[in-house]
Write an enzyme that holds these catalytic residues in place. Structure first.
Site, PDB file in Angstrom:
ATOM      1  N   LYS A 150      30.684 -15.464 -49.710  1.00 42.85           N
ATOM      2  CA  LYS A 150      31.353 -15.946 -50.931  1.00 42.85           C
ATOM      3  C   LYS A 150      30.911 -17.374 -51.279  1.00 42.85           C
ATOM      4  O   LYS A 150      30.273 -18.051 -50.470  1.00 42.85           O
ATOM      5  CB  LYS A 150      32.864 -15.852 -50.720  1.00 42.85           C
ATOM      6  CG  LYS A 150      33.329 -14.418 -50.471  1.00 42.85           C
ATOM      7  CD  LYS A 150      34.838 -14.315 -50.461  1.00 42.85           C
ATOM      8  CE  LYS A 150      35.263 -12.880 -50.183  1.00 42.85           C
ATOM      9  NZ  LYS A 150      36.717 -12.704 -50.348  1.00 42.85           N
ATOM     10  N   ASN A 202      37.603 -17.181 -48.382  1.00 40.00           N
ATOM     11  CA  ASN A 202      37.607 -16.726 -46.980  1.00 40.00           C
ATOM     12  C   ASN A 202      36.207 -16.311 -46.479  1.00 40.00           C
ATOM     13  O   ASN A 202      36.072 -15.444 -45.625  1.00 40.00           O
ATOM     14  CB  ASN A 202      38.655 -15.624 -46.771  1.00 40.00           C
ATOM     15  CG  ASN A 202      38.369 -14.370 -47.559  1.00 40.00           C
ATOM     16  OD1 ASN A 202      37.441 -14.325 -48.359  1.00 40.00           O
ATOM     17  ND2 ASN A 202      39.149 -13.333 -47.328  1.00 40.00           N
ATOM     18  N   PHE A 239      46.948 -12.286 -57.443  1.00 42.99           N
ATOM     19  CA  PHE A 239      45.828 -13.202 -57.178  1.00 42.99           C
ATOM     20  C   PHE A 239      44.541 -12.803 -57.914  1.00 42.99           C
ATOM     21  O   PHE A 239      43.523 -13.472 -57.797  1.00 42.99           O
ATOM     22  CB  PHE A 239      45.553 -13.302 -55.670  1.00 42.99           C
ATOM     23  CG  PHE A 239      45.271 -11.986 -54.981  1.00 42.99           C
ATOM     24  CD1 PHE A 239      44.007 -11.408 -55.024  1.00 42.99           C
ATOM     25  CD2 PHE A 239      46.273 -11.324 -54.282  1.00 42.99           C
ATOM     26  CE1 PHE A 239      43.735 -10.204 -54.398  1.00 42.99           C
ATOM     27  CE2 PHE A 239      46.024 -10.101 -53.642  1.00 42.99           C
ATOM     28  CZ  PHE A 239      44.745  -9.550 -53.713  1.00 42.99           C
ATOM     29  N   ARG A 251      35.661 -15.446 -40.173  1.00 47.99           N
ATOM     30  CA  ARG A 251      36.636 -16.174 -41.006  1.00 47.99           C
ATOM     31  C   ARG A 251      37.328 -17.277 -40.199  1.00 47.99           C
ATOM     32  O   ARG A 251      37.625 -18.343 -40.733  1.00 47.99           O
ATOM     33  CB  ARG A 251      37.636 -15.202 -41.611  1.00 47.99           C
ATOM     34  CG  ARG A 251      37.011 -14.399 -42.767  1.00 47.99           C
ATOM     35  CD  ARG A 251      37.929 -13.300 -43.219  1.00 47.99           C
ATOM     36  NE  ARG A 251      37.478 -12.634 -44.437  1.00 47.99           N
ATOM     37  CZ  ARG A 251      37.810 -11.380 -44.723  1.00 47.99           C
ATOM     38  NH1 ARG A 251      38.574 -10.684 -43.908  1.00 47.99           N
ATOM     39  NH2 ARG A 251      37.372 -10.827 -45.847  1.00 47.99           N
ATOM     40  N   HIS A 259      33.273 -11.126 -47.626  1.00 45.33           N
ATOM     41  CA  HIS A 259      33.932  -9.867 -47.975  1.00 45.33           C
ATOM     42  C   HIS A 259      33.340  -8.776 -47.081  1.00 45.33           C
ATOM     43  O   HIS A 259      32.153  -8.811 -46.784  1.00 45.33           O
ATOM     44  CB  HIS A 259      33.647  -9.516 -49.444  1.00 45.33           C
ATOM     45  CG  HIS A 259      34.034  -8.117 -49.793  1.00 45.33           C
ATOM     46  ND1 HIS A 259      35.333  -7.756 -50.050  1.00 45.33           N
ATOM     47  CD2 HIS A 259      33.300  -6.980 -49.876  1.00 45.33           C
ATOM     48  CE1 HIS A 259      35.375  -6.450 -50.298  1.00 45.33           C
ATOM     49  NE2 HIS A 259      34.157  -5.959 -50.201  1.00 45.33           N
ATOM     50  N   THR A 309      41.978 -11.183 -43.280  1.00 43.76           N
ATOM     51  CA  THR A 309      41.733 -11.747 -44.624  1.00 43.76           C
ATOM     52  C   THR A 309      42.165 -13.211 -44.694  1.00 43.76           C
ATOM     53  O   THR A 309      41.470 -14.045 -45.267  1.00 43.76           O
ATOM     54  CB  THR A 309      42.525 -10.925 -45.675  1.00 43.76           C
ATOM     55  OG1 THR A 309      42.144  -9.555 -45.552  1.00 43.76           O
ATOM     56  CG2 THR A 309      42.236 -11.406 -47.081  1.00 43.76           C
ATOM     57  N   GLU A 321      30.377  -0.284 -53.358  1.00 47.43           N
ATOM     58  CA  GLU A 321      30.082  -1.713 -53.468  1.00 47.43           C
ATOM     59  C   GLU A 321      28.591  -1.999 -53.284  1.00 47.43           C
ATOM     60  O   GLU A 321      28.013  -2.842 -53.980  1.00 47.43           O
ATOM     61  CB  GLU A 321      30.927  -2.486 -52.452  1.00 47.43           C
ATOM     62  CG  GLU A 321      32.410  -2.450 -52.799  1.00 47.43           C
ATOM     63  CD  GLU A 321      33.327  -2.982 -51.720  1.00 47.43           C
ATOM     64  OE1 GLU A 321      34.554  -2.961 -51.935  1.00 47.43           O
ATOM     65  OE2 GLU A 321      32.839  -3.415 -50.650  1.00 47.43           O
ATOM     66  N   TYR A 350      36.089  -6.352 -58.289  1.00 49.57           N
ATOM     67  CA  TYR A 350      37.418  -6.392 -57.669  1.00 49.57           C
ATOM     68  C   TYR A 350      38.467  -5.635 -58.489  1.00 49.57           C
ATOM     69  O   TYR A 350      39.663  -5.903 -58.344  1.00 49.57           O
ATOM     70  CB  TYR A 350      37.845  -7.838 -57.454  1.00 49.57           C
ATOM     71  CG  TYR A 350      37.232  -8.473 -56.209  1.00 49.57           C
ATOM     72  CD1 TYR A 350      37.574  -8.003 -54.937  1.00 49.57           C
ATOM     73  CD2 TYR A 350      36.341  -9.526 -56.293  1.00 49.57           C
ATOM     74  CE1 TYR A 350      37.031  -8.572 -53.791  1.00 49.57           C
ATOM     75  CE2 TYR A 350      35.786 -10.103 -55.139  1.00 49.57           C
ATOM     76  CZ  TYR A 350      36.148  -9.612 -53.896  1.00 49.57           C
ATOM     77  OH  TYR A 350      35.624 -10.169 -52.755  1.00 49.57           O
TER      78      TYR A 350
HETATM   79  P1  CMP Z   1      38.289  -9.607 -49.825  1.00 54.93           P
HETATM   80  O1  CMP Z   1      38.162  -8.946 -48.495  1.00 54.93           O
HETATM   81  O2  CMP Z   1      37.044  -9.985 -50.526  1.00 54.93           O
HETATM   82  O3  CMP Z   1      39.172  -8.683 -50.800  1.00 54.93           O
HETATM   83  C1  CMP Z   1      40.014  -9.181 -51.827  1.00 54.93           C
HETATM   84  C2  CMP Z   1      40.103 -10.665 -51.809  1.00 54.93           C
HETATM   85  O4  CMP Z   1      41.179 -11.233 -52.527  1.00 54.93           O
HETATM   86  C3  CMP Z   1      40.322 -11.159 -50.397  1.00 54.93           C
HETATM   87  O5  CMP Z   1      39.161 -10.945 -49.622  1.00 54.93           O
HETATM   88  C4  CMP Z   1      40.698 -12.604 -50.644  1.00 54.93           C
HETATM   89  O6  CMP Z   1      39.558 -13.438 -50.787  1.00 54.93           O
HETATM   90  C5  CMP Z   1      41.378 -12.553 -52.005  1.00 54.93           C
HETATM   91  N1  CMP Z   1      42.792 -12.895 -51.932  1.00 54.93           N
HETATM   92  C6  CMP Z   1      43.359 -13.966 -52.509  1.00 54.93           C
HETATM   93  N2  CMP Z   1      44.678 -14.001 -52.271  1.00 54.93           N
HETATM   94  C7  CMP Z   1      44.970 -12.908 -51.520  1.00 54.93           C
HETATM   95  C8  CMP Z   1      46.180 -12.404 -50.962  1.00 54.93           C
HETATM   96  N3  CMP Z   1      47.353 -13.011 -51.117  1.00 54.93           N
HETATM   97  N4  CMP Z   1      46.101 -11.256 -50.237  1.00 54.93           N
HETATM   98  C9  CMP Z   1      44.906 -10.601 -50.077  1.00 54.93           C
HETATM   99  N5  CMP Z   1      43.734 -11.060 -50.596  1.00 54.93           N
HETATM  100  C10 CMP Z   1      43.766 -12.199 -51.306  1.00 54.93           C
END
Ligand code: CMP
Length: 138
Positions: free
Chosen positions: A10, A113, A58, A103, A116, A92, A127, A50
Site C-alpha cells: 500500500k 496497514n 471506512f 503488519r 493487502h 488487519t 483481484e 474495494y
Molecule cells: P485490506 O486487507 O486491504 O482490506 C480492506 C481494508 O480496509 C483493510 O485492509 C484496511 O486497510 C482498511 N480498513 C480501514 N478501516 C478498517 C476497519 N475498521 N476494519 C477493517 N478494515 C479497515
C-alpha cells in the site's frame, strides 16, 4: 486450497521505502512472484477494487488513501497461498498483528496497514485479474 494469492503493497509501505524489506519477507516465506507491477490507482479504480466494502464506514477514506500514492501489485505462488499469506501479514489492525508479521513490523494503522492479502481463492483470482492479464503471469 489454491496455490496463488494476490497482494498489494500500500501507499504507506511504498513511501516508507519498505518495498524491498517486505518483498524479502515474502520470498523468505517461500512465495514465488508470478506477476508484479508498480502503479497508482485512480479514485475510481480503488473504489472498484474495494467495492465489497462499499457499505462500510471506512470505505470513502480507504478509497482516498489507496489512491493517494503508488502501490505495488503482485500475484504470489505457494502451496496454500491464501491462508499462508494471511498468516505472514498478520491481523488487519497492526496493533493486533502477531510479532514478526509484516503488519507488525511495517504498519502503523488499520488503514495504512502496509499490505493487502486476498481473503479467499475466489477473491485472489478476481483481484489478480483486476491488475494482470494472463500474458503478464509467469
Ligand atoms: P485490506 O486487507 O486491504 O482490506 C480492506 C481494508 O480496509 C483493510 O485492509 C484496511 O486497510 C482498511 N480498513 C480501514 N478501516 C478498517 C476497519 N475498521 N476494519 C477493517 N478494515 C479497515
Amino acid at each position: 486450497m489454491s496455490n496463488r494469492t494476490f497482494t498489494m503493497l500500500k501507499p504507506d509501505a511504498v513511501s516508507n521505502n519498505y518495498i524491498g524489506p517486505i518483498l524479502a519477507k515474502i520470498n523468505e516465506a517461500g512465495f514465488r512472484i508470478v506477476a508484479m507491477k508498480y502503479t497508482r490507482l485512480s479514485q475510481e479504480q480503488a473504489g472498484n477494487f474495494y467495492a465489497v466494502h462499499k457499505e462500510r464506514p471506512f470505505y470513502k477514506d480507504l478509497v482516498s488513501y489507496m489512491s493517494s500514492g503508488p502501490i505495488v501489485a503482485a500475484i504470489l505462488e505457494k502451496n496454500n497461498a491464501v491462508e499462508d499469506f494471511r498468516t505472514l501479514i498478520g491481523a488487519t489492525d497492526p496493533s493486533k498483528a502477531a510479532p514478526g508479521t509484516i503488519r507488525n513490523l511495517f504498519a502503523k494503522s488499520i488503514e495504512a496497514n502496509a499490505v493487502h492479502g486476498s481473503d479467499s481463492d475466489e477473491n485472489a483470482s478476481i483481484e489478480g485479474g483486476f491488475f494482470f492479464s494472463q500474458l503478464e503471469r509467469f
